[in-house]
Each structure stands twice: as C-alpha cells, then as structure tokens.
Motif scaffolding. Structure first.
Motif, PDB file in Angstrom:
ATOM      1  N   SER A   1      -7.644   6.549  -7.189  1.00 31.99           N
ATOM      2  CA  SER A   1      -7.712   7.470  -6.046  1.00 31.99           C
ATOM      3  C   SER A   1      -6.363   7.601  -5.343  1.00 31.99           C
ATOM      4  O   SER A   1      -6.129   8.556  -4.612  1.00 31.99           O
ATOM      5  N   LYS A   2      -5.471   6.623  -5.550  1.00 33.46           N
ATOM      6  CA  LYS A   2      -4.147   6.683  -4.897  1.00 33.46           C
ATOM      7  C   LYS A   2      -3.123   7.429  -5.753  1.00 33.46           C
ATOM      8  O   LYS A   2      -1.982   7.656  -5.302  1.00 33.46           O
TER       9      LYS A   2
ATOM     10  N   LYS B   1       0.827  -1.189   0.000  1.00 38.58           N
ATOM     11  CA  LYS B   1       0.000   0.000   0.000  1.00 38.58           C
ATOM     12  C   LYS B   1       0.873   1.256   0.000  1.00 38.58           C
ATOM     13  O   LYS B   1       1.978   1.255   0.572  1.00 38.58           O
TER      14      LYS B   1
ATOM     15  N   ASP C   1     -11.762   7.182   0.574  1.00 35.08           N
ATOM     16  CA  ASP C   1     -10.727   6.316   0.022  1.00 35.08           C
ATOM     17  C   ASP C   1     -10.832   4.969   0.760  1.00 35.08           C
ATOM     18  O   ASP C   1     -11.174   4.924   1.948  1.00 35.08           O
ATOM     19  N   THR C   2     -10.553   3.900   0.061  1.00 34.65           N
ATOM     20  CA  THR C   2     -10.783   2.570   0.636  1.00 34.65           C
ATOM     21  C   THR C   2      -9.469   1.827   0.906  1.00 34.65           C
ATOM     22  O   THR C   2      -8.459   2.154   0.293  1.00 34.65           O
ATOM     23  N   PRO C   3      -9.498   0.814   1.799  1.00 36.12           N
ATOM     24  CA  PRO C   3     -10.646   0.419   2.618  1.00 36.12           C
ATOM     25  C   PRO C   3     -10.897   1.410   3.759  1.00 36.12           C
ATOM     26  O   PRO C   3      -9.957   1.993   4.291  1.00 36.12           O
TER      27      PRO C   3
ATOM     28  N   THR D   1     -12.956  -1.602  -2.434  1.00 37.65           N
ATOM     29  CA  THR D   1     -12.984  -1.420  -3.887  1.00 37.65           C
ATOM     30  C   THR D   1     -12.434  -2.671  -4.569  1.00 37.65           C
ATOM     31  O   THR D   1     -11.461  -3.262  -4.095  1.00 37.65           O
TER      32      THR D   1
ATOM     33  N   VAL E   1      -3.435   0.649   5.601  1.00 36.41           N
ATOM     34  CA  VAL E   1      -4.186  -0.161   4.636  1.00 36.41           C
ATOM     35  C   VAL E   1      -4.553   0.610   3.376  1.00 36.41           C
ATOM     36  O   VAL E   1      -5.120   0.052   2.445  1.00 36.41           O
ATOM     37  N   ARG E   2      -4.228   1.914   3.332  1.00 37.74           N
ATOM     38  CA  ARG E   2      -4.595   2.702   2.151  1.00 37.74           C
ATOM     39  C   ARG E   2      -3.361   3.213   1.425  1.00 37.74           C
ATOM     40  O   ARG E   2      -2.329   3.359   2.001  1.00 37.74           O
TER      41      ARG E   2
ATOM     42  N   LEU F   1      -5.236   1.809  -7.433  1.00 43.84           N
ATOM     43  CA  LEU F   1      -6.488   2.491  -7.757  1.00 43.84           C
ATOM     44  C   LEU F   1      -6.204   3.950  -8.106  1.00 43.84           C
ATOM     45  O   LEU F   1      -5.280   4.560  -7.566  1.00 43.84           O
TER      46      LEU F   1
END
Lengths: 338, 338
Positions: free
Chosen positions: A85-86, A64, B7-9, B235, A337-338, A83
C-alpha cells in the motif's frame, strides 16, 4: 531569552552539544572507513537532517515513508519492511531522490519491481530479517534491483557482534555464489556504533540517537552528561505528598520508555532525583537527601530516557547555546507512522 | 469505504459503541445522583466533547490549560495544580467560560486571586492533594473563591473507597467548622465510577476512559470487547523470525503504557495474540496455536492498552459504523502539554 523562562514542559536542544555530536560521529565513521546514513527518526527535524548532511552524511535512514516525505536527503533508505500500500508513495519519492527499501520476504520483494532493495539479515536481535544465507539468496532472487544487505545490531555485545560478522560473511558468500554482489552492507545503531570495526564488511552505519543521546545512552556510558543535547525543562507542581514531588511532565512529555537497564524515566540534571512512575501529566519524583527539599514552582532539567520517543510527542523544540533560547524548530516528521 | 482498506497503522472509532458508552455513563450518573464532568484528555476531540455535553455532561475536565483552549464546554475544571505562568491564559479563558482550578498548596492558592478553586484531597493514591483536614482548611483560607474539594480515586478498591469516604467526611466537617462550604465534591475516574455510591458526598465525577474503554478496562472487566470503541488497524509486516510476527505499529502508535496488571500492549481482536515488546515502529507479536500462522500483509485490529496515551500520538482518527469509514476527526488537543 533565558531557557529557564520557557513555559513548561518544554524541549530544548543545546546547539553546541548537537554540533559536537554530529561532528564526532562523522569523524569516527571516516576513521572506521564507513559512510554515515543517520536514522532521522530520532530528531524528525529538517534543520537537523541538513546539519548531518552538511557534515558529510551520505543520505538519511527513515522507518516510514511519511518521514522521508518531509525530511531532506537525496539518498533515502526506508529501513522497514515495505507494504504494497506504500508503493505509490515510494515511487513518487523515487522520482526526485535515490530511494532504497529494506525487504525480508519473497512476497514483498516481488512487489518492489524497479526499486532498489537491501535484504535484511537478522544478526541475532530477533525482530525482522531473514534467518539464513539460503533465505537471503531466495529474497535477493525475487528483487528486481538488489543492492546489498542490511542488519540491525541494536544493543548486541562484543560476542554478539563477532557472531554477526560470521553470519554476514556467510550471507555475502552465498549471495556472491548466486551472482549477487552486496555493494551496500548497512549496519546501524548508536549503542553498536563503537563496535563497527568488528564487522569489517560494513559499508555504512545508521545510528540515530547520537545527535542527542539520552538517559539510556548515559546509563550505558555511551556519552557524558554534557553530550546530552536534548533536555526537558519541567516544573515542580506539587510537594503535598511526603517524600516525593510531582513535576508537570509525565508520559505525554517523556514517553513511557524507561531508561535501558535502570528503570527511571529520565536523568535529572544537578539533582539526585529519580522518576519511577508517571501518569500522562504527572511525573512522580523521589528526591534524595543531599538536595534541598523541592519547592513548588522550582524548574528542573531532565534528560529523557529515550530521546526519539520523546521528540515524537512534541510539535516544537526550542534551541540555543549557553542556556539561552535562539529560536524553535517544528518537529516536522512527528507522528508520521505511515 | 471499508475500514479494513485504511492505510495502516490507523485509529478507528466505532460510533455505535462510542454513543452507547456516553449514554450509559450519563444514565449511571443520573441514577447515582451525581453530575458528569468527563475528563476530555481521553479523546482530545471537540466533536466527542460535544456529544458528551449534548448527552447531559455539566462541563469538561482537563489537565492542561491548552486542552481547554481547543475543546468546548461552558464549565471547565482544570484538574491540575496550576502554575503561576499559566494564570494569564486561565484568566483569558474565564472571560467567556466558568473556570475552576485545582489547588493543593497555600502558595499556589494565593496566586489564584479571583479564580474559583477546588482544594485537592489525597484519598490514598499518593500523587497530589493535601494530606489532612487541617491542610485543607489552610489552603481554603488562602483561596479567594473556594468552591469545594476534589479527589482522584484512580484504581482504589472498595476498602480504599470506604477509607476515602471517611477522610472526605472529616475534611468537609473541618472546612464547614472554619466557615467554608464545599458546594462541589468532585470525584473521578472510569475504574472507580461504579464505586461512586461509596462516597455519597460526591456531587460530580470525572471519568475519561469510558468513552472508548481500552485493553486495561477489558482486563479489569469494566467493559466487554464490544464496548471498546477505539481500535487500531495494523498490518503484519514481517514473519521472518520463527515463532513471532511483527506488526507495523509500536510505541509511536500505541504508547509504551502496558495493560494494567497484564503486561501486553494491546488486545488483539479475534486472535490469541500477545504483544509484550515494542520498538517505535515494530510490535513484536506472539501468535498462539489456535490461530492460523500470520501472513505478511494481514490486517489485524488491536484495542490499545491505554486509550488516552494512544490518541495523543495521532493527528487524525477515523470513525464510522459497522466497519465502514464515514469520516475523520482531527485530534485537536493532541500534544497540549502546557
């Protein structure tokens, strides 16, 4: 301070074992002619990443982005489908460090404009990764900065590695025919490390667990008990129920991952004990006859089943040599975790 | 902000469901004529403990002293066999709050001079707790401040509760004959809550999970999906392997505790999906035909199998109503294993 005087449950790292493990894997990689890019999700500790880099690791592997943000290493592989979003955080990282990301779909590849990419190939584990050479070429075509390929052999056996080698050859040939040179072929995993020569195209590997090893490594005969650098100090809190004792450490200390192929939650050092059931704060332990009856207050060392998931539960880990405590490290990448 | 934009998780609490769950359990306890002393290890969040206390809870239950140190409540039960090494911290707590601790051995009872104690009785679960009325009397005699008894029914069925009732009657009679009045008879657990009237000696219960419920509660028909106040937004990150998809949440997000009796790791909201395998950052999901094929980037809500162990993995939880985000809470008692 003696480590046995730590309040329990407590994680303790034996630095002698840690340093031996780091040096040994680095030497093996040199012998195999591959670079070492350790997966730092195992320890999540900046000081240990530095020991690995100082020993010769070419960079780090993370799952991550949040892990990369707090752990050192000029060369970072985010070995995880990224993803959209990252992306802003990856671009921020890439300002000061060489960042590569894994990709296994055309859609995601298109989002990664300007970022170095490795196309993930599924070599038979069935988790992520493109299935065929044709798909690998399609994804490579959608990448702006294709650098190579990436596979995860996990616990594949020798026949599995041989099949993986054939698949990787086919993929590399198809990519080459389409004009893509796989400069990097990134393999991985501690259980698969010894089989690295079976896939000679490999340029680097990404083992993680080898810094600590764990009860799963021990059960698979990847290491000896003395190599298990991470141990949990626990205390017996109840012997009230006949035939068992309860220790002050359950799934909030060890994680609920069982020892691969065995079914206990840890290896008890110097005891013939097994732990097949846990609640969050209770480990149900079955002692065996050769050992004296457990006493309330008795302290016991346990090698956890899965070191990575165990470290992730703790804010702090103590370390030292010869059973003494020299200091503690913050688990800086815990919970990222993100 | 829409919760789907997190943003996930990410963990999200629906406040409407949370408030309903807190009010309903409080009303049920009133109807049963018992006090409510919620086990706050489920949420680990001071703001939620305050909601429970404001609704009428008489105090809180914790497993570890470290939880009590960061969570509110004037009346605290440490429902765990207390080790001598924790005594200085318990005495510090007891300066400003009423503290009771559980005990199931004569040795530990002798250490607890000046501290209110409840003797734990094993009612058939076989974890901790004295086995017989005679042992209960022995431990009570070793306590300086005996207040009552304590039992944990866990998932006992109706016949189990009836047997527990007989045992508790016997223990209370033996204690009474020895001059010990059990002013407190503390029961517990969300799965056992509805069976509270089967043990009429009970003066208080200690359920935890009811604030959120989880996929295990749902499988046991303790609640409806709408009562599941804690959900994980995830996601889809890969659909490369045929017949499955992978979400960006594994055992570092959900814990490896499976849904009791079912074997999945969570309940997918609005999907016929199951997740029977996880790595730390990968959830292997099997979608079922009625649903459209999963797409990379698709967001999915999951009710975790075990809410307590899941919350323990996260530093922060978002909350709101109607799918909107109103703010976030720090999980202040996360990782307090000592």
């Amino acid at each position: 301070m003696d480590a046995l005087d730590l309040d329990t449950p407590a994680l303790y790292i034996d630095l002698d074992a840690l340093e031996r493990n780091i040096a040994r894997m680095q030497a093996q990689c040199r012998a195999w002619g591959v670079a070492l890019r350790p997966h730092v999700k195992t320890h999540k500790i900046p000081e240990i990443a530095k020991l690995q880099l100082d020993a010769g690791a070419i960079g780090i592997t993370v799952a991550k982005v949040g892990e990369a943000e707090v752990l050192p290493g000029d060369d970072v592989l985010v070995a995880y489908p990224l993803l959209k979003s990252k992306l802003p955080r990856v671009r921020a990282l890439a300002k000061n460090r060489r960042v590569k990301v894994a990709v296994d779909s055309v859609d995601v590849a298109r989002d990664l404009e300007g970022i170095d990419t490795l196309v993930e190939i599924d070599v038979g584990v069935g988790r992520t990764g493109v299935q065929s050479a044709e798909q690998a070429v399609q994804v490579a075509k959608a990448c702006s900065d294709f650098q190579g390929i990436f596979y995860w052999p996990s616990w594949l056996d020798e026949a599995g590695f041989q099949a993986a080698c054939v698949k990787i050859d086919t993929v590399i040939a198809a990519l080459s025919a389409a004009g893509f040179e796989a400069k990097i072929v990134s393999g991985g995993s501690t259980p698969g490390a010894a089989k690295t020569p079976l896939i000679p195209q490999t340029t680097e590997i990404r083992p993680g667990t080898y810094v600590f090893y764990d009860a799963s490594s021990l059960a698979a005969q990847l290491c000896d008990e003395a190599d298990c650098a991470l141990r949990v100090l626990t205390t017996v809190v109840s012997t009230a129920v006949p035939g068992q004792c309860v220790i002050d450490a359950g799934s909030k200390t060890f994680s609920s991952d069982q020892t691969v192929g065995v079914g206990t939650f840890g290896h008890f050092v110097g005891r013939h004990w097994t732990m097949r059931k846990m609640n969050e704060e209770h480990g149900y332990v079955e002692p065996s006859p050769p050992d004296p009856r457990p006493r309330v207050g008795e302290k016991v060392w346990v090698v956890p089943s899965h070191c990575c998931a165990t470290v992730n539960l703790h804010d702090e880990v103590w370390y030292g040599r010869g059973g003494r405590v020299e200091g503690s490290w913050k688990v800086a990448a815990r919970g990222k975790v993100r």
